[in-house]
Design a protein around this motif. Structure first.
Motif, PDB file in Angstrom:
ATOM      1  N   GLU A  12      -5.539   9.314   1.622  1.00 45.64           N
ATOM      2  CA  GLU A  12      -5.777   8.046   2.293  1.00 45.64           C
ATOM      3  C   GLU A  12      -4.790   6.989   1.787  1.00 45.64           C
ATOM      4  O   GLU A  12      -4.261   7.083   0.688  1.00 45.64           O
ATOM      5  N   ARG A  13      -4.581   5.979   2.607  1.00 43.33           N
ATOM      6  CA  ARG A  13      -3.743   4.859   2.198  1.00 43.33           C
ATOM      7  C   ARG A  13      -4.428   4.130   1.043  1.00 43.33           C
ATOM      8  O   ARG A  13      -5.628   3.850   1.110  1.00 43.33           O
ATOM      9  N   GLU A  14      -3.671   3.824   0.010  1.00 39.35           N
ATOM     10  CA  GLU A  14      -4.258   3.188  -1.155  1.00 39.35           C
ATOM     11  C   GLU A  14      -3.533   1.895  -1.507  1.00 39.35           C
ATOM     12  O   GLU A  14      -2.323   1.757  -1.290  1.00 39.35           O
ATOM     13  N   PHE A  15      -4.280   0.978  -2.051  1.00 44.51           N
ATOM     14  CA  PHE A  15      -3.751  -0.306  -2.457  1.00 44.51           C
ATOM     15  C   PHE A  15      -2.845  -0.163  -3.676  1.00 44.51           C
ATOM     16  O   PHE A  15      -3.139   0.595  -4.594  1.00 44.51           O
ATOM     17  N   VAL A  16      -1.748  -0.920  -3.665  1.00 39.23           N
ATOM     18  CA  VAL A  16      -0.830  -0.926  -4.802  1.00 39.23           C
ATOM     19  C   VAL A  16      -0.846  -2.296  -5.486  1.00 39.23           C
ATOM     20  O   VAL A  16      -1.109  -2.400  -6.679  1.00 39.23           O
ATOM     21  N   TYR A  40       5.469   3.936   1.484  1.00 36.46           N
ATOM     22  CA  TYR A  40       5.020   2.624   1.015  1.00 36.46           C
ATOM     23  C   TYR A  40       5.069   1.639   2.178  1.00 36.46           C
ATOM     24  O   TYR A  40       6.085   1.539   2.881  1.00 36.46           O
ATOM     25  N   TYR A  41       3.970   0.924   2.337  1.00 40.62           N
ATOM     26  CA  TYR A  41       3.822  -0.030   3.427  1.00 40.62           C
ATOM     27  C   TYR A  41       3.613  -1.441   2.884  1.00 40.62           C
ATOM     28  O   TYR A  41       2.883  -1.633   1.907  1.00 40.62           O
ATOM     29  N   CYS A  42       4.203  -2.420   3.542  1.00 42.29           N
ATOM     30  CA  CYS A  42       3.848  -3.796   3.236  1.00 42.29           C
ATOM     31  C   CYS A  42       2.927  -4.318   4.334  1.00 42.29           C
ATOM     32  O   CYS A  42       2.942  -3.816   5.471  1.00 42.29           O
ATOM     33  N   ALA A  43       2.142  -5.306   3.973  1.00 46.40           N
ATOM     34  CA  ALA A  43       1.140  -5.823   4.893  1.00 46.40           C
ATOM     35  C   ALA A  43       0.942  -7.309   4.646  1.00 46.40           C
ATOM     36  O   ALA A  43       1.177  -7.808   3.537  1.00 46.40           O
ATOM     37  N   ALA A  44       0.475  -7.994   5.688  1.00 52.35           N
ATOM     38  CA  ALA A  44       0.239  -9.434   5.610  1.00 52.35           C
ATOM     39  C   ALA A  44      -1.132  -9.777   6.160  1.00 52.35           C
ATOM     40  O   ALA A  44      -1.598  -9.179   7.130  1.00 52.35           O
ATOM     41  N   GLN A  45      -1.771 -10.736   5.496  1.00 52.54           N
ATOM     42  CA  GLN A  45      -3.013 -11.269   6.038  1.00 52.54           C
ATOM     43  C   GLN A  45      -2.665 -12.344   7.049  1.00 52.54           C
ATOM     44  O   GLN A  45      -1.720 -13.106   6.847  1.00 52.54           O
ATOM     45  N   SER A  46      -3.426 -12.450   8.116  1.00 51.79           N
ATOM     46  CA  SER A  46      -3.124 -13.442   9.146  1.00 51.79           C
ATOM     47  C   SER A  46      -3.702 -14.811   8.817  1.00 51.79           C
ATOM     48  O   SER A  46      -3.269 -15.811   9.366  1.00 51.79           O
ATOM     49  N   PHE A  89       0.856  -1.170   0.000  1.00 49.95           N
ATOM     50  CA  PHE A  89       0.000   0.000   0.000  1.00 49.95           C
ATOM     51  C   PHE A  89       0.898   1.228   0.000  1.00 49.95           C
ATOM     52  O   PHE A  89       2.086   1.142   0.309  1.00 49.95           O
ATOM     53  N   ARG A  90       0.315   2.379  -0.291  1.00 54.79           N
ATOM     54  CA  ARG A  90       1.060   3.620  -0.187  1.00 54.79           C
ATOM     55  C   ARG A  90       0.144   4.731   0.308  1.00 54.79           C
ATOM     56  O   ARG A  90      -1.069   4.675   0.144  1.00 54.79           O
ATOM     57  N   GLN A  91       0.780   5.720   0.916  1.00 57.35           N
ATOM     58  CA  GLN A  91       0.027   6.859   1.433  1.00 57.35           C
ATOM     59  C   GLN A  91       0.800   8.126   1.170  1.00 57.35           C
ATOM     60  O   GLN A  91       1.916   8.304   1.689  1.00 57.35           O
TER      61      GLN A  91
END
Length: 127
Positions: free
Chosen positions: A44-48, A94-100, A37-39
């Motif tokens: 707002e934070r948006e999906f990349v 830029y942010y990385c994220a994980a689903q649990s 994602f990026r902000q």
């Protein structure tokens, strides 16, 4: 608990390239769908982009598909975002994220679909 650490951001001229990395620890990386994602300031934070746990499925938001690509190396517990032909409007954290969820079947494109987040890395595109 999964910890995510982004790296690879910086200052780049328009038309340049960067590769962001997201290193994961504290969990079984190969079980998780991942996303970028990026902000930008004031937005707002948006999906990349997102990638499935095995790397076989990827999805990027339409405006970025031709310039950004997502990949992962499960042996290194690391995800990547290759960004080419960068533009000033790509400037953001830029942010990385994980689903649990373990090995989910659906790639998520909203922030609420992710449970773990990194601290972000700044990308600035400017001449």
């Amino acid at each position: 608990q999964v910890q995510l650490v982004e790296s690879g951001g910086g200052l780049v001229q328009p038309g340049g390239s960067l590769r962001l990395s997201c290193a994961a620890s504290g969990g079984t990386f190969s079980n998780y769908n991942m996303g970028w994602f990026r902000q930008a300031p004031g937005k707002e934070r948006e999906f990349v982009a997102a990638i499935s746990w095995g790397g076989g499925s990827t999805y990027a938001t339409d405006p970025l598909k031709g310039r950004f690509s997502i990949s992962r190396d499960n042996a290194k517990n690391t995800m990547y975002l290759q960004m080419n032909n960068l533009k000033p409007e790509d400037t953001a954290v830029y942010y990385c994220a994980a689903q649990s969820t373990t090995r989910p079947t659906t790639l998520r494109t909203t922030a609420r679909g992710y449970d773990y987040w990194g601290q972000g890395t700044q990308v600035t595109v400017s001449s």
